[in-house]
Design a protein around this motif. Sequence first.
Motif, short mmCIF file in Angstrom:
data_model
loop_
_atom_site.label_atom_id
_atom_site.label_comp_id
_atom_site.label_asym_id
_atom_site.label_seq_id
_atom_site.Cartn_x
_atom_site.Cartn_y
_atom_site.Cartn_z
N LYS A 94 13.91 -5.56 37.94
CA LYS A 94 14.63 -6.57 38.73
C LYS A 94 14.94 -6.01 40.12
O LYS A 94 15.39 -4.88 40.26
CB LYS A 94 15.92 -6.95 38.00
CG LYS A 94 16.67 -8.10 38.63
CD LYS A 94 17.79 -8.56 37.71
CE LYS A 94 18.65 -9.64 38.32
NZ LYS A 94 17.92 -10.79 38.81
N ALA A 95 14.68 -6.81 41.14
CA ALA A 95 14.95 -6.38 42.51
C ALA A 95 16.44 -6.13 42.72
O ALA A 95 17.29 -6.86 42.18
CB ALA A 95 14.45 -7.44 43.49
N ASN A 96 16.76 -5.09 43.49
CA ASN A 96 18.15 -4.80 43.82
C ASN A 96 18.33 -4.58 45.33
O ASN A 96 19.38 -4.13 45.77
CB ASN A 96 18.64 -3.56 43.04
CG ASN A 96 17.80 -2.32 43.29
OD1 ASN A 96 17.21 -2.17 44.35
ND2 ASN A 96 17.74 -1.44 42.31
N SER A 97 17.30 -4.94 46.11
CA SER A 97 17.35 -4.66 47.54
C SER A 97 16.46 -5.64 48.30
O SER A 97 15.44 -6.10 47.80
CB SER A 97 16.85 -3.22 47.76
OG SER A 97 16.63 -2.95 49.11
N GLU A 136 15.51 2.30 44.02
CA GLU A 136 15.50 1.06 44.79
C GLU A 136 14.33 0.20 44.31
O GLU A 136 13.23 0.70 44.10
CB GLU A 136 15.34 1.34 46.28
CG GLU A 136 15.31 0.06 47.12
CD GLU A 136 15.06 0.30 48.59
OE1 GLU A 136 15.11 -0.68 49.34
OE2 GLU A 136 14.79 1.45 49.00
N VAL A 137 14.61 -1.09 44.12
CA VAL A 137 13.56 -2.06 43.77
C VAL A 137 13.68 -3.18 44.79
O VAL A 137 14.61 -3.99 44.75
CB VAL A 137 13.72 -2.59 42.33
CG1 VAL A 137 12.57 -3.56 42.01
CG2 VAL A 137 13.76 -1.45 41.33
N ARG A 138 12.73 -3.22 45.71
CA ARG A 138 12.82 -4.09 46.87
C ARG A 138 11.98 -5.34 46.69
O ARG A 138 10.81 -5.26 46.36
CB ARG A 138 12.33 -3.31 48.08
CG ARG A 138 12.59 -3.95 49.41
CD ARG A 138 12.07 -3.09 50.55
NE ARG A 138 12.64 -1.76 50.55
CZ ARG A 138 12.16 -0.75 51.26
NH1 ARG A 138 11.09 -0.90 52.01
NH2 ARG A 138 12.73 0.42 51.21
N GLN A 139 12.61 -6.51 46.93
CA GLN A 139 11.84 -7.76 46.96
C GLN A 139 11.09 -7.84 48.29
O GLN A 139 11.61 -7.44 49.33
CB GLN A 139 12.77 -8.97 46.84
CG GLN A 139 12.03 -10.30 46.93
CD GLN A 139 12.95 -11.51 46.84
OE1 GLN A 139 13.93 -11.48 46.11
NE2 GLN A 139 12.63 -12.55 47.60
#
Length: 157
Positions: free
Chosen positions: A15-18, A96-99
Amino acid sequence: MGSRRDYYRDPNAPKANSLRPGASALVVDEAGRVLMQRRGDSGNWSLPGGVMEVGETLAGCAVRETREETGLEIEVTGLLGIYTDPEHVIAYSDGEVRQEFAVVYFGRVVGGEIAVSHESTEVRFIGLDELEGLPVHPTVRLRLEHHREGRALPWLG
């Protein structure tokens, strides 16, 4: 920054968090070939670009990143599109998981000479037909297809 992994339309993606705004440049030469760099981290061919820094415009980011990654000075001449697909996320080794959040500008060369940066293994202008047989991420292929279509209006997605 460490290693990164792209997920695209993958139900097992984290899941994106950034969100971090980024810009890329689609630069075409007189022969209609597109300026591409082969990324050192993935081996994929990609448009030059990167993340916006405090104190610069997004168009300025595209100009700076193109200079840093290819050695070429460009000027922005238009807008190909805005790409913010929540089904494209990039996971980094630091958690970090960036959209995806990329604005792709059209640009033209105004100076400089092609040079490979520490982020890439090769930089050159490549014909759209040749790119079909090279490793290119699906989201970059979408941008190249929008360019090939000669769209009258920017992609807003």
